[in-house]
Write a protein that holds these residues in place. Sequence first.
Motif, mmCIF file in Angstrom:
data_model
loop_
_atom_site.group_PDB
_atom_site.id
_atom_site.type_symbol
_atom_site.label_atom_id
_atom_site.label_comp_id
_atom_site.label_asym_id
_atom_site.label_seq_id
_atom_site.Cartn_x
_atom_site.Cartn_y
_atom_site.Cartn_z
ATOM 1 N N TYR A 14 0.811 -1.207 0.086
ATOM 2 C CA TYR A 14 0.118 0.046 -0.011
ATOM 3 C C TYR A 14 0.863 1.177 -0.086
ATOM 4 O O TYR A 14 1.354 1.472 0.968
ATOM 5 C CB TYR A 14 -0.984 -0.245 1.175
ATOM 6 C CG TYR A 14 -1.925 -1.158 1.156
ATOM 7 C CD1 TYR A 14 -3.066 -1.036 0.631
ATOM 8 C CD2 TYR A 14 -1.597 -2.367 2.123
ATOM 9 C CE1 TYR A 14 -3.932 -1.904 0.596
ATOM 10 C CE2 TYR A 14 -2.700 -3.432 2.028
ATOM 11 C CZ TYR A 14 -3.663 -2.901 1.106
ATOM 12 O OH TYR A 14 -4.896 -4.113 1.205
ATOM 13 N N MET A 35 -2.790 5.456 2.787
ATOM 14 C CA MET A 35 -3.369 4.303 3.921
ATOM 15 C C MET A 35 -2.488 4.521 4.891
ATOM 16 O O MET A 35 -2.940 4.397 6.086
ATOM 17 C CB MET A 35 -3.054 3.072 2.906
ATOM 18 C CG MET A 35 -4.068 2.620 2.111
ATOM 19 S SD MET A 35 -5.712 2.161 2.885
ATOM 20 C CE MET A 35 -5.023 0.671 3.637
ATOM 21 N N HIS A 67 -7.445 2.449 7.373
ATOM 22 C CA HIS A 67 -8.664 1.439 7.102
ATOM 23 C C HIS A 67 -8.477 0.209 7.990
ATOM 24 O O HIS A 67 -7.091 -0.352 8.262
ATOM 25 C CB HIS A 67 -8.747 1.124 5.866
ATOM 26 C CG HIS A 67 -9.342 2.098 4.898
ATOM 27 N ND1 HIS A 67 -10.635 2.503 5.073
ATOM 28 C CD2 HIS A 67 -8.613 3.004 4.055
ATOM 29 C CE1 HIS A 67 -10.558 3.812 4.025
ATOM 30 N NE2 HIS A 67 -9.642 3.811 3.615
#
Length: 159
Positions: A14, A35, A67
Motif C-alpha cells: 500500500y 493508507m 482502514h
Amino acid sequence: MHATLFDESGTREYSAASIVASAGVSAADECYEQMALGSLASSAHHVRDLEDKRGCFFCFPDIRVRHPGRFRLRFTLIRLQASVEPSPDEPISVLEHVFSEPFTVYTVKDFPGVDESTALSKKLNHQGVGIPIRNKGRLKYEDEDDEGGTASAGYGNND
C-alpha cells in the motif's frame, strides 16, 4: 530506516497513495488515498537497551493506518551517502528489508484499548527518544454497550 505498509501476506504494497474503491463504485470513481499516515522514516537512536548495552534503535511512534484490517510493515534499512552537496543522482544503498509480524487495525467501535507501554519503550523515552508513554492501559470492559458507550468508566486493570 523507512517503513512501508503491506497486506498481511506481505505481497501487496500500500504505497503512499493507494487506489480505494468501495462496493458498487465504478472504476472511474475510484480515488487515491494515503493508507499509512505519520512519520514513515526514522533516523537511528544510539541509546541503551534494557540490559544497559548500547544499541541502535529506529522508532516509529506515530504511524497510523487509515482502514481496518490485517497488515504488516516492511522496514528498509538504507544508507544515505553523506556529501556536502547531495545530488538526486547519488545512489541510495538498500542494506536490508525485514517484515513485521502481522498486526490488526480496528474500527473505533471495535478497538480493545491500549496496553501499558513496554519497559523498553519507557527506557528509550527516558533517554530522550520521542516515544509517548502510557503508564496504565485503557481497557474496554465487558459491560460496554454495543454503541461503544460505557456503563461504568474505569482505567487500568481490575486487580
